[in-house]
Design an enzyme around this catalytic site. Structure first.
Site, mmCIF file in Angstrom:
data_model
loop_
_atom_site.group_PDB
_atom_site.id
_atom_site.type_symbol
_atom_site.label_atom_id
_atom_site.label_comp_id
_atom_site.label_asym_id
_atom_site.label_seq_id
_atom_site.Cartn_x
_atom_site.Cartn_y
_atom_site.Cartn_z
ATOM 1 N N SER A 295 53.700 57.009 37.964
ATOM 2 C CA SER A 295 53.372 55.538 37.960
ATOM 3 C C SER A 295 53.617 55.063 36.621
ATOM 4 O O SER A 295 53.704 55.685 35.366
ATOM 5 C CB SER A 295 51.855 55.390 38.186
ATOM 6 O OG SER A 295 51.404 54.121 37.884
ATOM 7 N N TYR B 228 42.851 56.349 37.648
ATOM 8 C CA TYR B 228 44.357 56.538 38.155
ATOM 9 C C TYR B 228 44.968 56.836 37.054
ATOM 10 O O TYR B 228 45.867 57.821 37.158
ATOM 11 C CB TYR B 228 44.454 55.041 38.829
ATOM 12 C CG TYR B 228 45.796 54.979 39.470
ATOM 13 C CD1 TYR B 228 46.209 55.787 40.571
ATOM 14 C CD2 TYR B 228 47.070 54.467 38.685
ATOM 15 C CE1 TYR B 228 47.315 55.851 41.255
ATOM 16 C CE2 TYR B 228 48.134 54.461 39.082
ATOM 17 C CZ TYR B 228 48.581 55.006 40.520
ATOM 18 O OH TYR B 228 49.638 55.100 41.240
#
Ligand code: ZN
Length: 655
Positions: free
Chosen positions: A539, A552
């Site tokens: 990410s 996350y």
């Protein structure tokens, strides 16, 4: 033998060609008659040419079609007089025949006519049906086969000894048919090959096929009834299969898939006291040899098989002067007392076809044994069939294999978004794909196709992971590529409001489960025929975290570090692992139009501006990420491991 003819259904098919399609499909629907493109049919009619003249025409099955799904356009119109004239030549080579058949077609866009076109033309009946019926090849592949056939059929059929399909067979038929045909003749049996039926109508020809094969069926029920195999408890150690796959692939010179079929019947055949003899005598019908090759391999000694196959090739290729480059000493059928039947193929479809053929072959062999012994053709005849010019030409035509042909990719989180796009990208490149997701929709993403296996599972369970890998091995023989994509992105939570429970949940799915998959998949990736590859979907939050995404961002950062360590540890095993860091991929399902509008408004942008809010002003799609992921498993990245590639249209915080 069940007669599938239905007058109401048949009535919906008006015209000779439509009737031909209807009854051809009835034959194709019965695997005891024809399998996977085997068999052929024809009808004689007229073709109106551009001058308005009627030309006597044979409409014969074209190559590449399958009776089960054949359509009118798959029947090639060829000039009947040209076929009959060819049959009067003294000799005609295979390649000359293929060219002449093509020249005699009335529609240049048609596929190549069946190599049996001349034979179909010679038979003086409007409809001609040809199958490789199991019951017929069982009886004809025995020492006393011809006598038994004559006993069953009397003078209702003409019997031809085995000759190569194509011109030689047509020539033989041209001699024998007029000499032996009587008003009672309704069919023709080809020893070690199959059967023809014919008639004035589609129904008559079809029903004669059913009647004739039915008589052979009844004969076998009386003289060679096969008892159901006893229950055998499977004891296979599946972890041994990837190594076998690697050896088979090495022998072939390219990656191959292995498909296993472990049932009472395959285990009983593999443990049959005579298996070393009965499995080595050849195929039930010659056209199977193109798929299955001549002999099955017993046990797991690929080296011994390859050597024996090399000897067979050298002994027989002297006559036909085949170049050594055509030698492929990898087995397609492997008979193993633990695994049962293993079929090998360059594609999942090929492996499935080999399995379908051999499952029937096993029973044919066992029943022929009960009639005094299964006796296929001699080695030289089989070799000619296996390396038949016409078949080899067909293989050449099919073009070079795709980038990932013979390889297996496992994609997690494959039901939607980036994972779904990855599954498609790998399928497009010829890989067999195992798609895993907690969403059961993953199972039916592609309907029924052999190169996709969808498994719904919770990847936080170690048992589930082990089960997925076992299914992967049983279906495809191993694993070459792993895409770690599954993950969750919980809604924004500041650290002061972040509960332990949520933190642990995110870590468990985004990090812990990936460690478990990597660990369990490592032996499979290590045994990959070429090399193992892993791509981790990271990410943008790893290099450039945002507020409100602590769990996350931390999970993806830890996953990135895990992948970097794996790159260091697994290099010696020829496994490379790289990462992509996507950002702002909006076609993923989480991003509804409503949420997008909300976020765009929040930043004072239109939705389009918001989607392209990056240095290049490009929108990044799931497909973009998937294509990069697939390429990272390809040759372009063959010397790269531990790399992290952002795919975000350019982000000023990452750059
Ligand atoms: Zn045939």
């Amino acid at each position: 033998m069940e007669n599938l003819w239905n007058d109401t259904e048949a009535g919906k098919h008006q015209g000779l060609l439509a009737e031909r399609v209807y009854s051809s499909r009835l034959l194709g629907a019965n695997p005891a008659l024809v399998l996977h493109g085997g068999g052929n049919t024809s009808v004689k009619g007229v073709w109106k040419n551009i001058f308005g003249e009627d030309e006597a025409t044979l409409f014969v099955k074209g190559s590449g079609s399958d009776l089960i799904s054949i359509e009118a356009k798959d029947f090639v119109p060829v000039r009947l007089d040209a076929m009959l004239k060819l049959s009067r030549l003294e000799t005609l080579s295979d390649m000359d025949m293929a060219r002449e058949l093509k020249l005699a077609t009335l529609d240049p866009t048609s596929p190549a006519p069946s190599v049996e076109a001349i034979l179909h033309a010679l038979i003086p009946h409007r409809f001609v049906d040809h199958t490789h019926a199991d019951d017929i090849v069982t009886i004809t592949n025995t020492a006393s086969g011809e006598a038994r056939i004559r006993e069953i059929f009397g003078d209702d059929v003409i019997v031809l000894p085995f000759v190569m399909p194509g011109f030689d067979l047509a020539k033989l038929c041209a001699e024998v048919f007029p000499a032996q045909a009587t008003p009672r003749t309704i069919g023709m049996v080809l020893m070690n090959h199959g059967i023809f039926s014919f008639g004035d109508t589609a129904k008559q020809s079809y029903e004669r096929m059913i009647e004739l094969v039915g008589r052979a069926e009844a004969y076998l029920a009386k003289n060679a009834a096969l008892a159901a195999p006893a229950n055998i408890a499977p004891s296979a150690d599946w972890s041994a299969l990837p190594a076998l796959r690697k050896n088979v692939s090495n022998a072939a010179g390219f990656p191959m898939l292995l498909r296993s079929h472990t049932s009472n019947s395959t285990l009983a055949f593999a443990r049959h006291p005579e298996v070393a003899s009965i499995s080595q005598r050849g195929p039930a019908t010659p056209d199977h040899i193109i798929r299955t090759k001549r002999v099955a391999m017993l046990g797991r000694d690929v080296g011994a098989y390859a050597q024996a196959y090399r000897n067979y090739f050298e002994a027989n290729s002297k006559l036909s002067k085949l170049p050594l480059t055509m030698l492929d000493p990898a087995p397609r059928v492997i008979i193993d007392p633990e695994f049962g039947l293993i079929s090998a193929g360059r594609s999942a479809r090929d492996a499935q076809i080999v399995e379908d053929i051999y499952l029937r072959t096993q029973n044919i062999v066992l029943r022929a044994e009960m009639l005094g012994g299964f006796q296929a053709l001699g080695a030289a005849e089989l070799f000619n069939m296996e390396y038949w010019d016409l078949e080899q030409a067909k293989l050449k035509k099919s073009g070079p294999p795709k980038a990932f042909a013979g390889e297996v990719a496992l994609v997690t989180g494959a039901a939607s978004g980036i994972g779904k796009a990855c599954a498609q990208a790998f399928l497009n490149r010829g890989a067999a794909v195992v798609g895993v997701d907690i969403n059961p929709e993953v199972e039916s993403l592609y309907g029924k196709r052999e190169d996709y296996l969808g498994i719904s599972a919770d990847l936080t369970s170690l048992e589930a992971i082990k089960g997925i890998l076992e299914q992967t091995i049983r279906r495809y023989g191993g694993l070459d590529m792993l895409v770690l994509n599954a993950g969750i992105f919980p809604g924004g939570k500041k650290i002061e409001a972040l509960a332990d429970e949520l933190w642990h949940k995110v870590m468990s799915i985004n990090l812990d489960s990936n460690l478990a998959i990597m660990r369990e998949a490592h032996p499979l990736l290590k045994a990959a025929p070429k090399y193992g590859r892993v791509v981790v979907i990271g990410s943008k939050n790893v290099p450039a975290p945002g507020p409100g995404a602590a769990a996350y961002s931390a999970s993806k950062a830890a996953l990135t570090q895990l992948a970097r360590v794996a790159a260091l540890e697994w290099g010696n095993d020829s496994i490379r692992i790289n990462l992509v860091h996507p950002n702002a991929v909006f076609d993923t399902g989480i991003w509804t139009e409503e949420v997008l509008l909300q976020r765009a408004t929040h930043y004072g942008m239109t939705v389009d501006e918001y989607k392209r809010n990056n240095v290049l002003h490009e929108e990044v799609s799931s497909k973009d990420v998937a294509e990069l992921t697939a390429e990272m498993c390809g040759v372009l990245f063959s010397k790269i491991t531990g790399a992290q590639v952002p795919i975000d249209g350019g982000n000023d915080r990452v750059i």
